[in-house]
Design an enzyme around this catalytic site. Structure first.
Site, PDB file in Angstrom:
ATOM      1  CB  CYS A 178      -2.086   7.168   1.613  1.00 52.18           C
ATOM      2  SG  CYS A 178      -3.429   6.272   2.398  1.00 52.18           S
TER       3      CYS A 178
ATOM      4  CD  GLU B 120      -2.917  -1.210   0.274  1.00 53.03           C
ATOM      5  OE1 GLU B 120      -3.163  -0.158  -0.342  1.00 53.03           O
ATOM      6  OE2 GLU B 120      -3.501  -2.283   0.040  1.00 53.03           O
TER       7      GLU B 120
HETATM    8  P1  NDP Z   1       7.853   5.194   5.041  1.00 55.06           P
HETATM    9  O1  NDP Z   1       7.931   4.472   3.753  1.00 55.06           O
HETATM   10  O2  NDP Z   1       8.940   6.138   5.386  1.00 55.06           O
HETATM   11  O3  NDP Z   1       7.783   4.146   6.258  1.00 55.06           O
HETATM   12  C1  NDP Z   1       6.786   3.151   6.317  1.00 55.06           C
HETATM   13  C2  NDP Z   1       7.238   2.068   7.291  1.00 55.06           C
HETATM   14  O4  NDP Z   1       8.328   1.357   6.718  1.00 55.06           O
HETATM   15  C3  NDP Z   1       7.729   2.609   8.619  1.00 55.06           C
HETATM   16  O5  NDP Z   1       7.342   1.755   9.655  1.00 55.06           O
HETATM   17  C4  NDP Z   1       9.218   2.602   8.426  1.00 55.06           C
HETATM   18  O6  NDP Z   1       9.931   2.564   9.613  1.00 55.06           O
HETATM   19  C5  NDP Z   1       9.399   1.314   7.662  1.00 55.06           C
HETATM   20  N1  NDP Z   1      10.674   1.195   6.958  1.00 55.06           N
HETATM   21  C6  NDP Z   1      11.561   2.175   6.627  1.00 55.06           C
HETATM   22  N2  NDP Z   1      12.615   1.654   5.950  1.00 55.06           N
HETATM   23  C7  NDP Z   1      12.376   0.328   5.838  1.00 55.06           C
HETATM   24  C8  NDP Z   1      13.086  -0.751   5.224  1.00 55.06           C
HETATM   25  N3  NDP Z   1      14.239  -0.562   4.578  1.00 55.06           N
HETATM   26  N4  NDP Z   1      12.549  -1.981   5.296  1.00 55.06           N
HETATM   27  C9  NDP Z   1      11.361  -2.191   5.910  1.00 55.06           C
HETATM   28  N5  NDP Z   1      10.653  -1.206   6.509  1.00 55.06           N
HETATM   29  C10 NDP Z   1      11.156   0.036   6.478  1.00 55.06           C
HETATM   30  O7  NDP Z   1       6.426   5.898   5.050  1.00 55.06           O
HETATM   31  P2  NDP Z   1       5.847   6.900   6.114  1.00 55.06           P
HETATM   32  O8  NDP Z   1       5.825   6.257   7.453  1.00 55.06           O
HETATM   33  O9  NDP Z   1       6.523   8.221   5.950  1.00 55.06           O
HETATM   34  O10 NDP Z   1       4.317   7.014   5.643  1.00 55.06           O
HETATM   35  C11 NDP Z   1       3.885   7.920   4.675  1.00 55.06           C
HETATM   36  C12 NDP Z   1       3.711   7.222   3.345  1.00 55.06           C
HETATM   37  O11 NDP Z   1       2.790   6.159   3.490  1.00 55.06           O
HETATM   38  C13 NDP Z   1       3.119   8.131   2.289  1.00 55.06           C
HETATM   39  O12 NDP Z   1       3.769   7.919   1.064  1.00 55.06           O
HETATM   40  C14 NDP Z   1       1.673   7.665   2.218  1.00 55.06           C
HETATM   41  O13 NDP Z   1       1.043   7.932   0.995  1.00 55.06           O
HETATM   42  C15 NDP Z   1       1.822   6.204   2.459  1.00 55.06           C
HETATM   43  N6  NDP Z   1       0.579   5.633   2.919  1.00 55.06           N
HETATM   44  C16 NDP Z   1      -0.090   4.781   2.097  1.00 55.06           C
HETATM   45  C17 NDP Z   1      -1.316   4.265   2.494  1.00 55.06           C
HETATM   46  C18 NDP Z   1      -2.049   3.302   1.630  1.00 55.06           C
HETATM   47  O14 NDP Z   1      -2.964   2.667   2.153  1.00 55.06           O
HETATM   48  N7  NDP Z   1      -1.723   3.129   0.370  1.00 55.06           N
HETATM   49  C19 NDP Z   1      -1.917   4.640   3.773  1.00 55.06           C
HETATM   50  C20 NDP Z   1      -1.121   5.516   4.557  1.00 55.06           C
HETATM   51  C21 NDP Z   1       0.088   5.998   4.128  1.00 55.06           C
HETATM   52  P3  NDP Z   1      10.469   3.951  10.251  1.00 55.06           P
HETATM   53  O15 NDP Z   1       9.257   4.798  10.464  1.00 55.06           O
HETATM   54  O16 NDP Z   1      11.085   3.498  11.495  1.00 55.06           O
HETATM   55  O17 NDP Z   1      11.411   4.535   9.227  1.00 55.06           O
END
Ligand code: NDP
Length: 509
Positions: free
Chosen positions: A288, A254
C-alpha cells in the site's frame, strides 16, 4: 473471487492462487503452484453474530485484567511470534507467495508493534489528572481512555501479518476483544495469529477469527461491534462505511495508495536508486505504501534512471528464494498489464520490462518513462512491480505532480537542502526522507492517509487512542465561587460573572 448465485466459485475463479469455497470451507491455495494450503470454515451471519457475542463477554474480562496483566500477555505473545517467525513466514509464502525473507522483515516489524503497544498502553490511555481552568478551579479534571469492547478488524492479503497487527495489537492493548476477518487470500496466516494468541490467553476468546468472503466482512460491519478497523482498497472501504453507517459504528480506514518519491538535485543518487527499487518492487509491488511514481529533477534524471534500471534489472523473479514472487491475486495481473499497455499506448517507454514482463503469475520489474500524467499507471493503484519515473523541472513541480492524485498515503523524498520542506508539502499521512517506507516500522509514529487513502490512524499514541473512547470526569473539591451552575443566583451574581468574564477574556491578547 467470482462466485455464482449459490456462493460457489465459478470455473473462471478456479485459477491457481484464487481461493474458493467447497463444502462450507474456504480453500486457500498457493498463487505460485495452485497447491491447497488449508481449509477454513466460512462464517455466515449467525456465526459472526455469535463470535461478536462471545467477544463481548471476553472483552469485559480482558478489560478487567488491567494494563499490567495485558502487557504481560501481549509481551508473551510477541515472544511467541518472534520465536516461531519462520513458521509464520512459511504460511505467508504458502498462500500469498511472499518470499520468506520478505515475510521475515514483515513479521519483525509486526512484533515491534506488539511490543510497543503493550508497553505504552497505560501511559497513553491510563487515567491521568488534567489541569483545571481558573473558572472551574473548584473541580478537579480527570481523563482516561476506555475500550470499545469489541473491535472488528478487516485485513488485506498483501501484508497479512503487519497490516492487521497495526489494529490488532493496539486494540488488544487498549483492552478490547477483537474479531478478525482476514482476507480470503490469507486465512491461514490469520488463523495462525489467533491460535498463537489463544496459547497465551486460553481463558477467553479475546481474539477470534472469522473466515469467508466479502459477505463475512460485511456482516462484521453491520452487527454492532464497537469499532471497525478496515485495511484494504478504497472501493471496499466505501462499502464498509456504508455498512457501518447503519449502526453508527465508527471506522478507521486504511485505504489504498499511489505513493510518490521525489528526487531532488542534491540527492545521493545511489541511495535513492537503491531505495526506489526496493520501495517500488518489494513484495512484487503489492504494497500500500510502495513507491509507484517517481519525480526526479532534470539535473539528476538521466543518472537516476540509469541507476534504477541497473539495479532493478538484476532482480530475480520466481518461487521462494527469488527477489520477486508471484502476484498474489491472479486478477491483479490484468490490472498491471492494462497499466503497462496504456502507458505505452500514450507515448510512454519501458526502459526495463514492458508488456512482455507480464507472465502470470509473475511480472518482472518494469520501469516506465515519459508516461503522461493522466495515464492509469500514474493515477491508479497498480499493485505490481512497476514504476513510472518522470522528469520535472524542479522540486516545486515534483510536489505539484506528486500531490495531483486522489490518494495520499505515504511518500519519500531524497535530497538535502529542501528535503524537509518538500516532505511537509507532500499531501500524505507519512513521508520518509532519504529512505522509503520507514514510518511503517516506526511504532512511535502514527500511520494513516488522507483523501482516498482513508482516515484515522494506527500505530503510536494516536493508534492506541483510535481503539479507545476518551472518558472525561470532573470531581467537585470545593463550593463554587461563581454562581454559574445554579438557578439560585441574584442580579448581583450575574454582574459579578460579567465582571470576571471581562477581566479574564475582555482584552484582545
Ligand atoms: P479489498 O478491499 O479487496 O479487501 C480488504 C478486506 O475487506 C478483505 O478481508 C475483504 O475480504 C474484505 N471485504 C471485501 N468486501 C467487503 C465488504 N463488502 N464488507 C466488508 N469487508 C469486505 O483489499 P485487498 O485485500 O485486495 O488489499 C489490497 C488493498 O489494500 C490495496 O488497495 C492496498 O493499497 C490496501 N492496503 C492498504 C494499507 C494501508 O495501511 N493503508 C495496507 C495494506 C493494503 P475478501 O478478501 O474475502 O474479499
Amino acid at each position: 473471487m467470482r462466485v455464482d448465485e449459490m456462493g460457489q466459485p465459478t470455473e473462471a475463479a478456479r485459477v491457481p492462487g484464487t481461493p474458493y469455497v467447497a463444502d462450507g470451507k474456504l480453500v486457500s491455495t498457493s498463487p505460485a503452484t495452485g497447491a491447497e494450503v488449508g481449509r477454513f470454515p466460512v462464517a455466515g451471519v449467525p456465526d459472526v453474530a455469535a463470535a461478536i457475542a462471545r467477544a463481548r463477554e471476553a472483552g469485559a474480562w480482558w478489560a478487567e485484567l488491567g494494563f499490567a496483566e495485558r502487557r504481560a500477555r501481549l509481551l508473551a505473545w510477541r515472544a511467541r511470534i518472534a520465536n516461531r517467525a519462520t513458521e509464520l513466514a512459511a504460511a505467508a509464502y504458502a498462500e500469498g507467495g511472499k518470499p520468506k525473507a520478505e515475510a521475515i522483515v514483515e513479521i519483525f516489524s509486526a512484533v515491534e508493534h506488539v511490543n510497543w503497544a503493550a508497553r505504552n498502553a497505560k501511559r497513553v490511555l491510563g487515567h491521568r489528572k488534567v489541569r483545571s481552568r481558573l473558572v472551574l478551579v473548584e473541580h478537579s479534571a480527570h481523563l482516561e481512555y476506555q475500550p470499545y469492547g469489541v473491535v472488528g478488524v478487516i485485513g488485506p492479503w498483501n501484508y497479512p501479518v503487519l497490516t492487521p497487527m497495526g489494529s490488532l495489537a493496539y486494540a488488544l492493548a487498549a483492552g478490547n476483544a477483537v474479531v478478525f476477518k482476514p482476507s480470503e487470500y490469507t486465512p491461514a496466516v490469520g488463523q495462525w495469529l489467533a491460535d498463537s494468541f489463544a496459547e497465551i490467553v486460553p481463558e477467553k476468546p479475546v481474539f477470534q477469527v472469522v473466515h469467508g468472503l466479502g459477505e463475512t466482512g460485511a456482516a462484521l460491519c453491520r452487527l454492532g461491534v464497537g469499532k471497525i478497523a478496515f485495511t484494504g482498497s478504497t472501493a471496499t472501504a466505501k462499502k464498509v462505511m456504508a455498512g457501518c453507517a447503519e449502526t453508527l459504528t465508527p471506522v478507521v480506514i486504511e485505504g489504498g495508495g499511489k505513493d510518490a518519491m521525489i528526487v531532488d538535485d542534491d540527492a545521493d543518487l545511489d541511495a535513492a536508486a537503491q531505495a526506489c527499487v526496493w520501495g517500488g518492487l518489494t513484495n512484487a509491488g503489492q504494497t500500500c505504501i510502495g513507491i509507484e511514481r517517481v519525480y526526479a529533477v532534470d539535473a539528476v534524471y538521466d543518472d537516476f534512471v540509469a541507476k534504477v534500471v541497473e539495479r532493478a534489472g538484476k532482480l530475480t523473479v520466481g518461487v521462494d528464494g527469488d527477489d520477486i514472487g508471484p502476484i498474489t491475486m491472479p486478477s491483479q495481473v490484468d490490472i498491471i498489464r492494462r497499466h503497462i499497455d496504456d502507458a505505452i499506448a500514450r507515448g510512454g517507454r519501458a526502459v526495463l520490462g514492458g508488456p512482455e514482463a507480464v507472465r502470470p503469475p509473475y511480472v518482472s520489474p518494469t520501469i516506465l518513462v515519459d508516461v503522461p500524467e493522466d495515464a492509469a499507471a500514474v493515477r491508479e493503484e497498480t499493485f505490481g512491480p512497476t514504476l513510472t519515473v518522470t522528469r520535472v523541472g524542479d522540486a516545486d513541480e515534483a510536489v505539484r505532480l506528486a500531490n495531483a492524485v486522489s490518494y495520499g498515503l505515504g511518500g519519500s523524498v531524497f535530497g538535502k537542502r529542501r528535503a524537509v520542506s518538500i516532505a511537509r508539502r507532500m499531501r500524505s499521512g507519512m513521508t520518509a526522507i532519504n529512505s522509503v517506507l520507514t514510518f511503517a516500522g516506526m511504532s512511535t509514529l502514527p500511520f494513516g492517509g488522507v483523501g482516498d487513502s482513508g482516515f484515522g490512524r494506527i500505530h503510536g499514541d494516536d493508534g492506541l487512542r483510535e481503539f479507545a473512547r476518551a472518558k472525561a470526569i470532573t470531581r467537585r473539591r470545593a463550593p463554587s465561587v461563581l454562581p454559574a451552575q445554579t438557578f439560585e443566583r441574584s442580579e448581583k451574581d450575574v454582574d459579578r460573572l460579567v465582571k470576571v468574564m471581562k477581566i479574564l477574556f475582555g482584552r484582545p491578547r
